[in-house]
Scaffold this active site. Structure first.
Site, short mmCIF file in Angstrom:
data_model
loop_
_atom_site.label_atom_id
_atom_site.label_comp_id
_atom_site.label_asym_id
_atom_site.label_seq_id
_atom_site.Cartn_x
_atom_site.Cartn_y
_atom_site.Cartn_z
N PHE A 1 0.86 -1.19 0.00
CA PHE A 1 0.00 0.00 0.00
C PHE A 1 0.89 1.23 0.00
O PHE A 1 1.77 1.36 0.85
CB PHE A 1 -0.94 0.07 1.22
CG PHE A 1 -1.84 1.27 1.14
CD1 PHE A 1 -2.98 1.25 0.35
CD2 PHE A 1 -1.50 2.46 1.78
CE1 PHE A 1 -3.79 2.38 0.22
CE2 PHE A 1 -2.30 3.59 1.66
CZ PHE A 1 -3.45 3.55 0.88
N ASP B 1 9.11 2.82 2.32
CA ASP B 1 7.92 3.60 2.63
C ASP B 1 7.68 3.45 4.13
O ASP B 1 7.15 2.44 4.59
CB ASP B 1 6.73 3.08 1.81
CG ASP B 1 5.44 3.85 2.11
OD1 ASP B 1 5.39 4.56 3.12
OD2 ASP B 1 4.48 3.71 1.32
N LYS C 1 2.28 11.09 7.46
CA LYS C 1 1.44 10.84 8.64
C LYS C 1 1.91 11.55 9.91
O LYS C 1 1.66 12.74 10.05
CB LYS C 1 1.28 9.33 8.83
CG LYS C 1 0.52 8.70 7.65
CD LYS C 1 -0.22 7.43 7.97
CE LYS C 1 -1.21 7.11 6.87
NZ LYS C 1 -0.85 6.01 6.00
C1 PLP Z 1 -1.03 6.10 4.49
C2 PLP Z 1 0.03 5.52 3.66
C3 PLP Z 1 0.40 6.10 2.43
C4 PLP Z 1 -0.36 7.23 1.79
O1 PLP Z 1 -0.44 8.37 2.57
P1 PLP Z 1 -1.61 9.45 2.30
O2 PLP Z 1 -1.25 10.60 3.21
O3 PLP Z 1 -2.90 8.80 2.65
O4 PLP Z 1 -1.53 9.81 0.87
C5 PLP Z 1 1.47 5.54 1.75
N1 PLP Z 1 2.14 4.49 2.24
C6 PLP Z 1 1.80 3.90 3.40
C7 PLP Z 1 2.60 2.74 3.90
C8 PLP Z 1 0.73 4.39 4.15
O5 PLP Z 1 0.39 3.78 5.28
#
Ligand code: PLP
Length: 400
Positions: free
Chosen positions: A140, A225, A254
């Protein structure tokens, strides 16, 4: 107005791209939130780990107000007095040389993908238009068209094609597959240190290190990520710290601004982020002084309040307590730090009904995939608070 009034207004006027629990939150403080009727809950989702520092942290809110009275947005056409200090502080904290600010996680992932491709062409010498980026099954990384192009989740892609080419998918936790997938045109490997959205999937120890070594050997950028796993969530500053590696590119978002503002960033060495020249990439709000000031304070709170160590200790305590519950539904309790997943057996009837029952007991959790309940309270949680959460969680896990 009462909860059901808000819910029916949202159902009528808001697009239905989420399926939220029907709790209408009105305010929050630390690990707690209150609904419009005044019921109190422990928030065990923390906005998908964006509020690691806890809701409305007094220091972060004070900084937000202070900066809001001065200047909020300059655009990068001019400079401001907060962004330089955020870049410096992030680099000093992480041991990297350069940072590029964006707003949402998806934008930061897009930035990393652009950076990897440009690095591939300008530095590695990949023929024009041929760069490949390797990603993992069940990843994701956000919701843009390019990002969902490498999703393996049918729903995330359904109806959104044509997709961006140039991505290759390999199984997660499989370093041999990585070695096989790499070609002379591979620019980067993008990986989550723990796959959050796909159900708190923790790879075996040594996987990240092995993958990192394979990338190094083949002149491929190793990009992590850490948007959800980073900034203390897993009990270290970054989840990659468990394997003592120094990824080429790190993506955060985040919790970078404590849930008070969308701030994301990509950081790396000058040899990589240095490929961007003026005009190559940008964002109107990226690096704005309000977000930068809030992010600076959010990072200070994380360090000065010892939240990373607390996540490590409370996470292992919480997992122990969860594992001690005798429940016919629980297949496995896993995670690192306060990033915890409870996987239920297929016969349990799905995680959603447990989340709904937990809500009635004053604990807010969200199912991830069909049969995993995620527990990710703010990193300020205490042992006593975990004990009181367990008084609610145990009977729910033991229901029929
Ligand atoms: C939440 C998330 C994203 C995307 O972040 P947004 O601020 O919602 O665009 C990307 N990678 C991971 C692992 C995430 O948990």
């Amino acid at each position: 107005m009462r909860s059901h009034d808000y819910i029916s207004i949202e159902e009528q006027y808001g697009a239905h791209n989420y399926h939220p629990l029907d709790v209408v939150i009105h305010k929050g403080q630390g690990i707690h939130v209150w609904d419009v009727e005044g019921n109190k809950y422990v928030d065990c989702l923390s906005a998908y780990s964006a509020v690691n520092q806890g809701h409305c942290h007094p220091r972060i809110i004070a900084k937000l107000k202070e900066q809001a009275d001065k200047i909020t947005l300059t655009s990068r056409a001019f400079r401001n007095d907060q962004l330089p200090l955020l870049c410096k502080e992030v680099c000093e904290l992480t041991g990297y040389e350069m940072m590029l600010p964006m707003n949402t996680g998806a934008e930061a992932v897009e930035t990393a993908l652009k950076c990897a491709r440009k690095w591939g062409y300008k530095i590695k010498g990949i023929p024009d238009g041929k760069a490949e980026i390797i990603t993992c099954e069940n990843n994701f990384a956000g919701r843009t068209i390019s990002i969902v192009s490498f999703s393996t989740e049918d729903q995330y892609k359904d109806g959104y094609g044509p997709f961006t080419p140039g991505f290759k998918t390999i199984p997660y936790s499989d370093s041999a597959a990585l070695e096989t997938a790499i070609t002379p045109n591979t620019a980067a490997f993008l990986v989550e240190p723990i796959q959050g959205e796909s159900g708190i999937i923790v790879p075996p120890d040594g996987y990240l290190k092995a993958a990192f070594d394979i990338c190094k050997k083949n002149n491929v950028l190793f990009m992590v990520d850490e948007i959800q796993t980073g900034l203390g969530r897993t009990g270290k500053l970054f989840a990659y710290d468990y394997e003592n590696i120094h990824p080429d590119v790190v993506i955060i978002g985040k919790a970078l601004a404590g849930g008070c503002y969308p701030v994301s960033a990509v950081f790396s060495g000058k040899d990589v982020l240095g490929v961007f020249t003026p005009g190559d990439h940008g964002s109107t709000f990226g690096g704005n002084p309000l977000g930068a000031a809030i992010a600076r304070e959010s990072l200070k709170v994380l360090i000065e309040e010892n939240l990373i160590q607390n996540s490590f200790e409370m996470g292992s305590y919480f997992r122990d307590r969860l594992r001690a519950v005798t429940s016919k539904h629980v297949k496995e309790v896993r995670g690192k730090g306060l990033f915890i997943g409870i996987e239920l057996f297929a016969e349990a009837g799905g995680a959603r009904r447990f989340c709904e029952a937990l809500m009635k007991h004053g604990v807010l959790c969200k199912e991830t995939h069909d049969n995993v309940i995620r527990f990710a309270p703010a990193l300020v949680i205490t042992k006593e608070e975990i004990d009181s959460v367990m008084e609610q969680v145990s009977p729910v896990l033991q229901m029929d």
